[in-house]
Design a protein around this motif. Structure first.
Motif, PDB file in Angstrom:
ATOM      1  N   LYS A   9       0.828  -1.206   0.000  1.00  0.00           N
ATOM      2  CA  LYS A   9       0.000   0.000   0.000  1.00  0.00           C
ATOM      3  C   LYS A   9       0.870   1.267   0.000  1.00  0.00           C
ATOM      4  CE  LYS A   9      -3.760  -2.417   2.366  1.00  0.00           C
ATOM      5  NZ  LYS A   9      -4.578  -2.491   3.603  1.00  0.00           N
ATOM      6  N   TYR A  49     -12.275  -2.885  -3.029  1.00  0.00           N
ATOM      7  CA  TYR A  49     -12.789  -2.986  -1.653  1.00  0.00           C
ATOM      8  C   TYR A  49     -14.321  -2.954  -1.600  1.00  0.00           C
ATOM      9  CZ  TYR A  49      -8.129  -2.584   0.440  1.00  0.00           C
ATOM     10  OH  TYR A  49      -6.829  -2.814   0.847  1.00  0.00           O
ATOM     11  N   LEU A  52     -16.431  -3.921   1.358  1.00  0.00           N
ATOM     12  CA  LEU A  52     -16.363  -3.111   2.583  1.00  0.00           C
ATOM     13  C   LEU A  52     -17.102  -1.786   2.440  1.00  0.00           C
ATOM     14  CD1 LEU A  52     -12.567  -3.674   3.414  1.00  0.00           C
ATOM     15  CD2 LEU A  52     -14.539  -4.853   4.390  1.00  0.00           C
ATOM     16  N   PHE A  57     -15.341   3.079   7.731  1.00  0.00           N
ATOM     17  CA  PHE A  57     -14.000   3.524   7.325  1.00  0.00           C
ATOM     18  C   PHE A  57     -13.767   3.431   5.811  1.00  0.00           C
ATOM     19  CE2 PHE A  57     -13.710  -0.970   8.662  1.00  0.00           C
ATOM     20  CZ  PHE A  57     -13.186  -1.568   7.521  1.00  0.00           C
ATOM     21  N   LEU A  61     -10.517   4.507   3.700  1.00  0.00           N
ATOM     22  CA  LEU A  61      -9.744   3.413   3.094  1.00  0.00           C
ATOM     23  C   LEU A  61      -9.445   3.720   1.620  1.00  0.00           C
ATOM     24  CD1 LEU A  61      -8.548   0.527   3.165  1.00  0.00           C
ATOM     25  CD2 LEU A  61     -10.869  -0.351   2.809  1.00  0.00           C
ATOM     26  N   TYR A  64      -6.908   6.462   1.429  1.00  0.00           N
ATOM     27  CA  TYR A  64      -5.583   5.907   1.785  1.00  0.00           C
ATOM     28  C   TYR A  64      -4.965   5.171   0.587  1.00  0.00           C
ATOM     29  CZ  TYR A  64      -2.833   2.058   4.104  1.00  0.00           C
ATOM     30  OH  TYR A  64      -1.909   1.117   4.471  1.00  0.00           O
ATOM     31  N   THR A  91      -4.952  -8.406  10.340  1.00  0.00           N
ATOM     32  CA  THR A  91      -5.306  -7.122   9.715  1.00  0.00           C
ATOM     33  C   THR A  91      -4.888  -5.944  10.584  1.00  0.00           C
ATOM     34  OG1 THR A  91      -7.164  -8.170   8.617  1.00  0.00           O
ATOM     35  CG2 THR A  91      -7.221  -5.777   8.752  1.00  0.00           C
ATOM     36  N   ARG A 102       3.104  -7.215   9.087  1.00  0.00           N
ATOM     37  CA  ARG A 102       2.420  -6.152   9.841  1.00  0.00           C
ATOM     38  C   ARG A 102       2.936  -6.082  11.281  1.00  0.00           C
ATOM     39  NH1 ARG A 102      -3.352  -7.772   7.335  1.00  0.00           N
ATOM     40  NH2 ARG A 102      -3.407  -6.377   5.533  1.00  0.00           N
ATOM     41  N   VAL A 109      -4.273  -0.062  12.037  1.00  0.00           N
ATOM     42  CA  VAL A 109      -5.037  -0.792  11.016  1.00  0.00           C
ATOM     43  C   VAL A 109      -5.268   0.056   9.761  1.00  0.00           C
ATOM     44  CG1 VAL A 109      -7.382  -0.225  11.870  1.00  0.00           C
ATOM     45  CG2 VAL A 109      -6.960  -2.389  10.688  1.00  0.00           C
ATOM     46  N   GLY A 110      -5.360   1.360   9.934  1.00  0.00           N
ATOM     47  CA  GLY A 110      -5.571   2.257   8.797  1.00  0.00           C
ATOM     48  C   GLY A 110      -4.288   2.587   8.039  1.00  0.00           C
ATOM     49  N   ASN A 112      -1.731  -0.187   7.366  1.00  0.00           N
ATOM     50  CA  ASN A 112      -1.192  -1.531   7.623  1.00  0.00           C
ATOM     51  C   ASN A 112      -0.340  -2.090   6.475  1.00  0.00           C
ATOM     52  OD1 ASN A 112      -3.336  -2.082   5.947  1.00  0.00           O
ATOM     53  ND2 ASN A 112      -4.282  -3.631   7.246  1.00  0.00           N
ATOM     54  N   ILE A 114       0.154  -3.405   3.758  1.00  0.00           N
ATOM     55  CA  ILE A 114       0.042  -4.485   2.761  1.00  0.00           C
ATOM     56  C   ILE A 114      -1.366  -5.072   2.756  1.00  0.00           C
ATOM     57  CG2 ILE A 114       0.913  -6.196   4.443  1.00  0.00           C
ATOM     58  CD1 ILE A 114       2.333  -7.578   2.028  1.00  0.00           C
ATOM     59  N   HIS A 115      -1.750  -5.568   1.599  1.00  0.00           N
ATOM     60  CA  HIS A 115      -3.011  -6.316   1.447  1.00  0.00           C
ATOM     61  C   HIS A 115      -2.680  -7.695   0.894  1.00  0.00           C
ATOM     62  CE1 HIS A 115      -7.026  -7.450   0.076  1.00  0.00           C
ATOM     63  NE2 HIS A 115      -6.438  -7.835  -1.050  1.00  0.00           N
TER      64      HIS A 115
HETATM   65  N1  LIG Z   1     -11.386  -0.666  11.643  1.00  0.00           N
HETATM   66  C1  LIG Z   1     -10.720  -0.256  10.560  1.00  0.00           C
HETATM   67  N2  LIG Z   1     -10.388   1.042  10.423  1.00  0.00           N
HETATM   68  C2  LIG Z   1      -9.718   1.460   9.326  1.00  0.00           C
HETATM   69  N3  LIG Z   1      -9.332   0.640   8.312  1.00  0.00           N
HETATM   70  C3  LIG Z   1      -9.647  -0.651   8.426  1.00  0.00           C
HETATM   71  C4  LIG Z   1     -10.350  -1.158   9.544  1.00  0.00           C
HETATM   72  N4  LIG Z   1     -10.511  -2.492   9.358  1.00  0.00           N
HETATM   73  C5  LIG Z   1      -9.935  -2.785   8.181  1.00  0.00           C
HETATM   74  N5  LIG Z   1      -9.418  -1.672   7.632  1.00  0.00           N
HETATM   75  C6  LIG Z   1      -8.717  -1.563   6.343  1.00  0.00           C
HETATM   76  O1  LIG Z   1      -9.483  -2.265   5.382  1.00  0.00           O
HETATM   77  C7  LIG Z   1      -8.623  -3.129   4.699  1.00  0.00           C
HETATM   78  C8  LIG Z   1      -9.276  -4.359   4.161  1.00  0.00           C
HETATM   79  O2  LIG Z   1      -8.351  -5.369   3.871  1.00  0.00           O
HETATM   80  P1  LIG Z   1      -6.782  -5.151   3.923  1.00  0.00           P
HETATM   81  O3  LIG Z   1      -6.135  -6.448   4.217  1.00  0.00           O
HETATM   82  O4  LIG Z   1      -6.355  -4.423   2.714  1.00  0.00           O
HETATM   83  O5  LIG Z   1      -6.521  -4.189   5.186  1.00  0.00           O
HETATM   84  C9  LIG Z   1      -7.614  -3.534   5.761  1.00  0.00           C
HETATM   85  C10 LIG Z   1      -7.335  -2.192   6.407  1.00  0.00           C
HETATM   86  O6  LIG Z   1      -6.433  -1.412   5.641  1.00  0.00           O
END
Ligand SMILES: Nc1ncnc2c1ncn2[C@@H]1O[C@@H]2COP(=O)(O)O[C@H]2[C@H]1O
Length: 148
Positions: A9, A49, A52, A57, A61, A64, A91, A102, A109-110, A112, A114-115
């Motif tokens: 990311k 995404y 989601l 968020f 996201l 970001y 995550t 990670r 988490v915001g 992080n 890598i996906h």
């Molecule tokens: N509670 C949260 N607040 C902000 N971002 C989140 C939250 N939960 C998940 N994410 C983001 O949403 C993404 C979904 O999958 P990722 O593995 O890319 O990594 C996750 C985080 O970057």
């Protein structure tokens, strides 16, 4: 052989973590089938995404992921979706074990870094989205040194 989609990311790129992150997967023995450095459009981020989209968020996201270039990676290997997620860690970095990407490289988490695809089905969908042109043929000569 199974395939997965991995993405470094924008924070991972900005923090110069491209090489150390790639190293972990390639040193493990996974085969590189796709590698791209690109800026992500809002529509690609929203499609990636889409699951989601109802989360509070979601807007942050998308912001970001579109804030700077990412590295899109396609990997192939035995059980690479699940094993790749073990290498990545939980995550939320606060719950990621030391030794995972990670766990070692990030805090929130915001941000992080890598996906990694969460299932074989998501992997195929995401690979189609990020590598619509298809993957690169890349069979190591020494495959017998990785698999028995
Ligand atoms: N509670 C949260 N607040 C902000 N971002 C989140 C939250 N939960 C998940 N994410 C983001 O949403 C993404 C979904 O999958 P990722 O593995 O890319 O990594 C996750 C985080 O970057």
């Amino acid at each position: 052989m199974e395939r997965t989609y991995i993405m470094i990311k924008p924070d991972g790129v900005q923090r110069n973590l491209i090489a150390p992150i790639l190293e972990r997967f390639l040193a493990k023995g996974y085969i590189l089938r796709g590698l791209k450095f690109l800026t992500v459009s809002k529509s690609l981020a929203e499609t990636h995404y889409a699951d989601l989209s109802s989360k509070p968020f979601f807007g942050a996201l998308v912001e970001y992921i579109t804030s700077g270039p990412v590295v899109a990676i396609a990997l192939e290997g035995k059980d690479v979706v699940a094993q790749g997620r073990k290498i990545i860690g939980a995550t939320n970095p606060a719950a990621s074990a030391p030794g995972t990407i990670r766990g070692d490289f990030c805090i929130e988490v915001g941000r992080n870094v890598i996906h990694g695809s969460d299932s074989v089905e998501s992997a195929e969908r995401e690979l189609g989205l990020w590598f619509p042109e298809g993957l690169v043929d890349n069979t190591p000569v020494l495959l017998s040194q990785i698999y028995e």
